[in-house]
Write a protein that holds these residues in place. Structure first.
Motif, mmCIF file in Angstrom:
data_model
loop_
_atom_site.group_PDB
_atom_site.id
_atom_site.type_symbol
_atom_site.label_atom_id
_atom_site.label_comp_id
_atom_site.label_asym_id
_atom_site.label_seq_id
_atom_site.Cartn_x
_atom_site.Cartn_y
_atom_site.Cartn_z
ATOM 1 N N ASP A 3 -6.422 1.906 -1.434
ATOM 2 C CA ASP A 3 -7.027 0.597 -1.189
ATOM 3 C C ASP A 3 -8.501 0.537 -1.573
ATOM 4 O O ASP A 3 -9.192 -0.425 -1.269
ATOM 5 C CB ASP A 3 -6.855 0.208 0.278
ATOM 6 C CG ASP A 3 -7.521 1.196 1.228
ATOM 7 O OD1 ASP A 3 -8.130 2.192 0.771
ATOM 8 O OD2 ASP A 3 -7.406 0.985 2.454
ATOM 9 N N GLY A 4 -9.006 1.580 -2.244
ATOM 10 C CA GLY A 4 -10.401 1.605 -2.665
ATOM 11 C C GLY A 4 -11.352 2.187 -1.641
ATOM 12 O O GLY A 4 -12.540 2.330 -1.924
ATOM 13 N N SER A 5 -10.849 2.516 -0.458
ATOM 14 C CA SER A 5 -11.724 3.094 0.563
ATOM 15 C C SER A 5 -12.097 4.530 0.187
ATOM 16 O O SER A 5 -11.368 5.224 -0.513
ATOM 17 C CB SER A 5 -11.041 3.072 1.931
ATOM 18 O OG SER A 5 -9.855 3.846 1.906
ATOM 19 N N VAL A 6 -13.260 4.963 0.651
ATOM 20 C CA VAL A 6 -13.732 6.322 0.382
ATOM 21 C C VAL A 6 -13.144 7.258 1.426
ATOM 22 O O VAL A 6 -13.183 6.971 2.623
ATOM 23 C CB VAL A 6 -15.269 6.386 0.393
ATOM 24 C CG1 VAL A 6 -15.761 7.817 0.217
ATOM 25 C CG2 VAL A 6 -15.841 5.493 -0.698
ATOM 26 N N PHE A 7 -12.570 8.370 0.961
ATOM 27 C CA PHE A 7 -12.041 9.376 1.872
ATOM 28 C C PHE A 7 -12.816 10.671 1.676
ATOM 29 O O PHE A 7 -13.338 10.951 0.605
ATOM 30 C CB PHE A 7 -10.533 9.594 1.652
ATOM 31 C CG PHE A 7 -10.158 9.943 0.229
ATOM 32 C CD1 PHE A 7 -10.184 11.255 -0.226
ATOM 33 C CD2 PHE A 7 -9.788 8.943 -0.655
ATOM 34 C CE1 PHE A 7 -9.847 11.563 -1.535
ATOM 35 C CE2 PHE A 7 -9.443 9.242 -1.962
ATOM 36 C CZ PHE A 7 -9.474 10.556 -2.405
ATOM 37 N N SER B 75 -4.734 16.960 -10.216
ATOM 38 C CA SER B 75 -3.521 16.309 -10.716
ATOM 39 C C SER B 75 -3.145 15.161 -9.806
ATOM 40 O O SER B 75 -3.345 15.218 -8.592
ATOM 41 C CB SER B 75 -2.349 17.294 -10.744
ATOM 42 O OG SER B 75 -2.632 18.378 -11.583
ATOM 43 N N SER B 76 -2.576 14.122 -10.417
ATOM 44 C CA SER B 76 -2.068 12.978 -9.665
ATOM 45 C C SER B 76 -0.606 12.774 -10.024
ATOM 46 O O SER B 76 -0.218 12.941 -11.183
ATOM 47 C CB SER B 76 -2.866 11.722 -9.999
ATOM 48 O OG SER B 76 -2.253 10.588 -9.430
ATOM 49 N N ALA B 77 0.186 12.382 -9.022
ATOM 50 C CA ALA B 77 1.601 12.091 -9.251
ATOM 51 C C ALA B 77 1.789 10.732 -9.914
ATOM 52 O O ALA B 77 2.868 10.413 -10.374
ATOM 53 C CB ALA B 77 2.369 12.154 -7.937
ATOM 54 N N GLY B 78 0.739 9.912 -9.976
ATOM 55 C CA GLY B 78 0.803 8.620 -10.649
ATOM 56 C C GLY B 78 0.730 7.452 -9.703
ATOM 57 O O GLY B 78 0.766 7.595 -8.486
ATOM 58 N N GLY B 79 0.578 6.257 -10.286
ATOM 59 C CA GLY B 79 0.548 5.026 -9.518
ATOM 60 C C GLY B 79 -0.828 4.595 -9.045
ATOM 61 O O GLY B 79 -0.972 3.563 -8.416
ATOM 62 N N GLN C 76 0.826 -1.195 0.000
ATOM 63 C CA GLN C 76 0.000 0.000 0.000
ATOM 64 C C GLN C 76 0.863 1.247 0.000
ATOM 65 O O GLN C 76 1.900 1.287 0.639
ATOM 66 C CB GLN C 76 -0.920 0.024 1.224
ATOM 67 C CG GLN C 76 -2.002 -1.017 1.163
ATOM 68 C CD GLN C 76 -2.961 -0.798 0.016
ATOM 69 O OE1 GLN C 76 -3.413 0.301 -0.241
ATOM 70 N NE2 GLN C 76 -3.256 -1.858 -0.705
ATOM 71 N N PHE C 77 0.425 2.238 -0.730
ATOM 72 C CA PHE C 77 1.089 3.526 -0.720
ATOM 73 C C PHE C 77 0.025 4.597 -0.768
ATOM 74 O O PHE C 77 -1.148 4.314 -0.969
ATOM 75 C CB PHE C 77 2.079 3.657 -1.893
ATOM 76 C CG PHE C 77 1.408 3.767 -3.235
ATOM 77 C CD1 PHE C 77 1.194 5.005 -3.814
ATOM 78 C CD2 PHE C 77 1.006 2.638 -3.920
ATOM 79 C CE1 PHE C 77 0.571 5.114 -5.044
ATOM 80 C CE2 PHE C 77 0.390 2.733 -5.146
ATOM 81 C CZ PHE C 77 0.170 3.976 -5.715
#
Length: 108
Positions: free
Chosen positions: A51-55, A67-71, A27-28
């Motif tokens: 992990d698919g959990s809702v935040f 934007s996302s840094a990736g992964g 996990q990251f």
């Protein structure tokens, strides 16, 4: 002979179990940046689980770009009903701009 066969089988089984990969995935945290509309161009960054959990997102900034840094593949939900998905390292427009209230990410 029978004892030798059984002990050999048990040894091979134990060695295979020891070599098997762990069932828990690595996990990251995904790094997401939420950008407001220019000219102010305010922004905030969140590290979120993959992990698919809702935040929940508590910042009330009206967001124009995410934007996302990736992964990871992340889906974010706006206060006025928008759904924005960012896959990998990318920047995606939010239309129309609005406060983001929640999201969910999965590692790629």
């Amino acid at each position: 002979m029978k004892a030798f066969t059984i002990s050999t089988f048990l040894f091979l089984l134990a060695s295979q179990l020891h070599a098997a990969p762990s069932s828990s995935a690595r996990q990251f945290q995904a790094q997401l940046t939420f950008q407001g509309a220019p000219p102010a161009a305010a922004f905030f960054t969140l590290s979120v689980p993959t992990d698919g959990s809702v935040f929940e997102i508590s910042n009330v900034l009206s967001v124009s770009h995410i934007s996302s840094a990736g992964g990871a593949s992340c889906t974010l939900f706006g206060i006025d009903g928008s759904t924005t998905t960012v896959v990998g390292a990318d920047t995606v427009d939010v239309g129309p701009p609005q406060t983001q209230v929640s999201g969910s990410c999965l590692a790629l």
